[in-house]
Design a protein around this motif. Sequence first.
Motif, short mmCIF file in Angstrom:
data_model
loop_
_atom_site.label_atom_id
_atom_site.label_comp_id
_atom_site.label_asym_id
_atom_site.label_seq_id
_atom_site.Cartn_x
_atom_site.Cartn_y
_atom_site.Cartn_z
N ARG A 186 -2.09 -13.32 -5.24
CA ARG A 186 -0.96 -14.25 -5.20
C ARG A 186 0.34 -13.54 -4.82
O ARG A 186 1.20 -14.12 -4.16
N GLY A 187 0.47 -12.30 -5.24
CA GLY A 187 1.75 -11.61 -5.10
C GLY A 187 2.01 -10.94 -3.78
O GLY A 187 3.17 -10.74 -3.41
N PHE A 188 0.92 -10.58 -3.06
CA PHE A 188 1.14 -9.71 -1.90
C PHE A 188 0.57 -10.24 -0.58
O PHE A 188 0.23 -9.47 0.31
N GLY A 189 0.44 -11.54 -0.46
CA GLY A 189 -0.02 -12.13 0.80
C GLY A 189 1.10 -12.20 1.81
O GLY A 189 2.23 -11.77 1.53
N SER B 121 5.76 -6.13 2.50
CA SER B 121 6.59 -4.93 2.34
C SER B 121 6.69 -4.48 0.88
O SER B 121 6.81 -3.28 0.60
N GLU B 122 6.61 -5.45 -0.05
CA GLU B 122 6.69 -5.10 -1.48
C GLU B 122 5.52 -4.22 -1.89
O GLU B 122 5.69 -3.23 -2.60
N LEU B 123 4.32 -4.59 -1.43
CA LEU B 123 3.13 -3.78 -1.76
C LEU B 123 3.17 -2.44 -1.03
O LEU B 123 2.83 -1.40 -1.61
N GLN B 124 3.60 -2.45 0.24
CA GLN B 124 3.71 -1.20 1.01
C GLN B 124 4.61 -0.21 0.27
O GLN B 124 4.32 0.98 0.20
N ASN B 125 5.69 -0.72 -0.30
CA ASN B 125 6.64 0.12 -1.02
C ASN B 125 6.08 0.59 -2.36
O ASN B 125 6.27 1.74 -2.76
N LEU B 126 5.37 -0.32 -3.03
CA LEU B 126 4.83 -0.03 -4.37
C LEU B 126 3.84 1.13 -4.35
O LEU B 126 3.77 1.91 -5.30
N VAL B 127 3.06 1.26 -3.26
CA VAL B 127 2.00 2.28 -3.22
C VAL B 127 2.49 3.64 -2.70
O VAL B 127 1.71 4.59 -2.61
N LEU B 128 3.79 3.75 -2.41
CA LEU B 128 4.33 5.04 -1.98
C LEU B 128 4.25 6.05 -3.13
O LEU B 128 4.38 5.68 -4.30
N ALA B 129 4.04 7.31 -2.77
CA ALA B 129 3.84 8.37 -3.78
C ALA B 129 4.98 8.44 -4.79
O ALA B 129 4.75 8.65 -5.99
N GLU B 130 6.22 8.23 -4.31
CA GLU B 130 7.36 8.35 -5.22
C GLU B 130 7.47 7.18 -6.20
O GLU B 130 8.26 7.23 -7.15
N ASN B 131 6.65 6.13 -5.99
CA ASN B 131 6.69 4.97 -6.89
C ASN B 131 5.46 4.90 -7.80
O ASN B 131 5.05 3.82 -8.23
N ALA B 132 4.87 6.06 -8.09
CA ALA B 132 3.63 6.11 -8.90
C ALA B 132 3.81 5.46 -10.27
O ALA B 132 2.91 4.75 -10.75
#
Length: 409
Positions: free
Chosen positions: A174-177, A146-157
Amino acid sequence: MLILCYFLYIILLEVEKKIMQLTLENTNTKSDKLPFSRTNPFQAKVLKNINLNGTGSTKETRHIELSLKGSGLTYNPGDALGIVPSNDPELVAAILEEMQWDEEAVVTVGKKGETLTLKEALTDYFEITLLTRKILQQAATLTENSELQNLVLAENADQLKEYCYGRDLLDMLRGFGPWKASAQDIVLLLRKMTPRLYSIASSIAANPDEVHLTIGAVRYTAHDRERKGVASILCAERVQEGEMLPVFVQANKHFHLPETQDKDIIMVGPGTGIAPFRSFIQERAVNKAPGRSWLFFGDQHAKVDFLYQKELENYLQDGILTRIETAFSRDTDQKVYVQHKMLEYSKELFEWFENGAYFYVCGDKERMAKDVNEALITVIEKEGVMSREAAEAYLKDMQKQGRYQRDVY
């Protein structure tokens, strides 16, 4: 008569056959000897690899001499040498261990469907030390993190850009498995390894069949891990004298000596920025150029960081270099840089400009080159007794004439 014609026909057939054979041989010879380039680098033998910094320096600057014998490669002062590097074996091993991948597993790389073992692909083919927005966005489809899913959202550029800075493939894995992806899926995200370009630090006229480089070893700590420059640490730690480096010459048409040797030159090259100016000075020494040469060099400490000190002092003594100004920023309470030395000698600098001198700067783009540019405007404004706008126009005119050249990175 018929017999004679038959014999002539046989002879003509043999001649034609021989011509075709020779043509094929020539074609094969030519294809075997394609010119060396970015896509076909030359394996250059390392003749010398030494640390230029003294004991106690916080820096490591490698002076590397390479043989170009048999390559057909040549270069001009101001050109760059490309190195096609390989990744750090320790980083490759850490990635394989993290993902529990088989290093001998075969993966497809490139548009032509070439296959390599996973270890070879991670070592020699792909960039694994750099992350991009695109890589993270594509990686998000291979995990439910979920952290990576959130990070790649347009508003989090902005957060995504910040995450990519200073991190590598191992950080991402390591961070997003956990990952629902094969090794093939992951390597398809990666970009092909790009060559690293370095300003050439020698004149081929002074060093036939050789090319020299001045490379600062890049090491730093970020996000709780030690980081290493791909090519600089390959040269500093893993390539020994007698071994080979894949290289090619990259012409630099916008950074070169004046066409006539009677022109004066001013060179500003702190740290590894000295590299092309060593090339300039060697070339002028060989050609016995009558033009004056003025060098501004800077680094941290005079005792341990004065790169090529003896060489430069000899050139000064022999009159090949007219002047050297040095700025060692950590030797005084007040930090002194090359731009401060330029301001100190503003009157003489402007006299050289008015006399038609060419001005060169090489090195750090972000700070040093900007500070030097600002100092130039100040010198022209003050000594030319003109407005800032007029000083900027004066400098632009120098640039148009090819008298203000920059090799910054």
